[in-house]
Scaffold this active site. Structure first.
Site, PDB file in Angstrom:
ATOM      1  N   VAL A  97      43.277  44.770  32.557  1.00  0.00           N
ATOM      2  CA  VAL A  97      44.441  44.400  33.365  1.00  0.00           C
ATOM      3  C   VAL A  97      45.214  43.330  32.606  1.00  0.00           C
ATOM      4  O   VAL A  97      44.628  42.355  32.116  1.00  0.00           O
ATOM      5  CB  VAL A  97      44.012  43.900  34.757  1.00  0.00           C
ATOM      6  CG1 VAL A  97      45.238  43.516  35.590  1.00  0.00           C
ATOM      7  CG2 VAL A  97      43.193  44.976  35.471  1.00  0.00           C
ATOM      8  N   MET A 139      31.550  35.918  35.822  1.00  0.00           N
ATOM      9  CA  MET A 139      31.242  34.501  35.623  1.00  0.00           C
ATOM     10  C   MET A 139      32.224  33.636  36.416  1.00  0.00           C
ATOM     11  O   MET A 139      32.352  32.431  36.152  1.00  0.00           O
ATOM     12  CB  MET A 139      31.265  34.150  34.131  1.00  0.00           C
ATOM     13  CG  MET A 139      30.122  34.799  33.371  1.00  0.00           C
ATOM     14  SD  MET A 139      29.652  33.948  31.840  1.00  0.00           S
ATOM     15  CE  MET A 139      31.172  34.021  30.908  1.00  0.00           C
ATOM     16  N   HIS A 150      39.472  41.004  37.796  1.00  0.00           N
ATOM     17  CA  HIS A 150      38.229  41.070  38.562  1.00  0.00           C
ATOM     18  C   HIS A 150      38.458  41.759  39.918  1.00  0.00           C
ATOM     19  O   HIS A 150      37.650  42.580  40.357  1.00  0.00           O
ATOM     20  CB  HIS A 150      37.689  39.660  38.837  1.00  0.00           C
ATOM     21  CG  HIS A 150      37.262  38.910  37.621  1.00  0.00           C
ATOM     22  ND1 HIS A 150      37.909  37.784  37.172  1.00  0.00           N
ATOM     23  CD2 HIS A 150      36.232  39.109  36.757  1.00  0.00           C
ATOM     24  CE1 HIS A 150      37.298  37.318  36.103  1.00  0.00           C
ATOM     25  NE2 HIS A 150      36.283  38.099  35.824  1.00  0.00           N
ATOM     26  N   MET A 163      44.321  39.688  30.956  1.00  0.00           N
ATOM     27  CA  MET A 163      43.895  38.678  31.919  1.00  0.00           C
ATOM     28  C   MET A 163      42.495  38.198  31.562  1.00  0.00           C
ATOM     29  O   MET A 163      41.606  38.989  31.252  1.00  0.00           O
ATOM     30  CB  MET A 163      43.919  39.248  33.336  1.00  0.00           C
ATOM     31  CG  MET A 163      45.315  39.465  33.866  1.00  0.00           C
ATOM     32  SD  MET A 163      45.311  39.876  35.631  1.00  0.00           S
ATOM     33  CE  MET A 163      47.075  40.061  35.910  1.00  0.00           C
ATOM     34  N   SER A 164      42.291  36.898  31.605  1.00  0.00           N
ATOM     35  CA  SER A 164      41.015  36.291  31.256  1.00  0.00           C
ATOM     36  C   SER A 164      40.890  34.949  31.970  1.00  0.00           C
ATOM     37  O   SER A 164      41.894  34.245  32.163  1.00  0.00           O
ATOM     38  CB  SER A 164      40.927  36.072  29.742  1.00  0.00           C
ATOM     39  OG  SER A 164      39.810  35.269  29.407  1.00  0.00           O
ATOM     40  N   LYS A 209      38.099  45.037  28.724  1.00  0.00           N
ATOM     41  CA  LYS A 209      38.472  43.978  27.780  1.00  0.00           C
ATOM     42  C   LYS A 209      37.275  43.566  26.921  1.00  0.00           C
ATOM     43  O   LYS A 209      37.424  43.202  25.762  1.00  0.00           O
ATOM     44  CB  LYS A 209      39.037  42.764  28.521  1.00  0.00           C
ATOM     45  CG  LYS A 209      39.510  41.643  27.585  1.00  0.00           C
ATOM     46  CD  LYS A 209      40.179  40.523  28.364  1.00  0.00           C
ATOM     47  CE  LYS A 209      39.168  39.702  29.121  1.00  0.00           C
ATOM     48  NZ  LYS A 209      38.310  38.885  28.207  1.00  0.00           N
TER      49      LYS A 209
END
Length: 285
Positions: free
Chosen positions: A176, A30, A37, A184-185, A149
């Site tokens: 990650v 997204m 990513h 991570m987000s 995740k």
């Protein structure tokens, strides 16, 4: 690196690659890309001739209109990051392109979606399954890469692939993390400085729970209680759920079984930002 904006362009690109005997990998995202990513893209590029990254903030998987509106959108910055990571084509459709008419078909994944994310976000996995199905049909990938995740999402998509006989291999890539453990987000960039300081407490709670599972001296209920207490020791958190579950069925556990794969999942609000995380481990034999 090609930029594709329409479903027809993506279909044509995938067909040309297939005709040329090339191996296609798909990385659905997204956007608002981060190192997690990019690691998916690099892993895909290492074994594939063609790496297609989709960037689409899918409205049908949001049950909160404000969350959809506020979700970060950075397509120009994202495309700059992708080519060095090994991406060969970016799919950047509009909502109208992906949904030219309202979708009436509905997915129901039974017990898999009655817990955790599915229980707290009604309709979420129907939206996920719909958009992933569209992406699989359009890009015809040999492999599709997803981050661990979103463990429940990966489990749901795996069921989708099995039920609809998609000819695609799912690759789940480990979460990650930042140096302090925070997963991570894309949502992390919305955290205030103060919230970012306390955010790693979520991973601390997961680590505590995992340690207790491995020790096998506490019941699943006691493990959950200890971890929840750790999170709630910081009043800035509003815990939505914390579950100790079977990693495959996603159902909460009442006892341990030697060799069983366990997933410990949580969701919590911090400064109004919803964060999720999990760890996966096996009960010692």
């Amino acid at each position: 690196m090609e930029i594709l904006y329409t479903a027809a362009a993506l279909q044509a690109h995938a067909e040309n690659c297939r005709q040329a005997g090339q191996r296609i990998a798909l990385v659905p995202t997204m956007g608002a890309l981060h190192e997690g990513h990019l690691q998916l893209v690099r892993a895909a590029a290492a074994v594939s001739d063609v790496v297609i990254v989709s960037i689409f903030v899918n409205p049908t998987q949001f049950n909160n209109a404000e969350d959809f509106q506020l979700y970060p959108r950075l397509p120009k910055a994202d495309t700059v990051l992708l080519e060095p990571a090994g991406c060969t084509a970016v799919f950047l459709p509009s909502v109208e392109e992906m949904y030219p008419q309202p979708t009436v078909m509905h997915f129901d994944f039974g017990a898999l979606e009655r817990v955790m994310e599915g229980a707290h976000r009604p309709g979420h996995f129907n939206g996920v399954a719909t958009v992933v199905s569209k992406l699989f049909h359009l890009s015809r990938p040999h492999q599709a890469y997803f981050g661990q995740k979103d463990w429940q999402q990966v489990t749901i998509v795996r069921q989708l692939v099995a039920d609809l006989s998609f000819d695609v291999e799912l690759v789940s890539f480990p979460t990650v993390r930042e140096a302090d453990g925070l997963a991570m987000s894309s949502r992390n960039r919305r955290l205030s400085g103060e919230a970012r300081t306390v955010a790693p407490r979520l991973y601390e709670a997961l680590t505590l729970a995992a340690t207790l599972v491995l020790a096998q001296q506490e019941s699943p209920a006691a493990v959950r209680q200890a971890a929840v207490a750790h999170i709630e020791g910081e009043p800035a958190f509003q815990l939505e759920y914390f579950e100790v579950a079977d990693a495959h069925t996603l159902q909460p556990l009442n006892a341990w079984e030697a060799g069983q794969q366990v997933v410990i999942c949580l969701a919590a609000f911090l400064g109004g930002i919803r964060l999720i995380d999990n760890v996966v481990l096996s009960v010692p034999k």
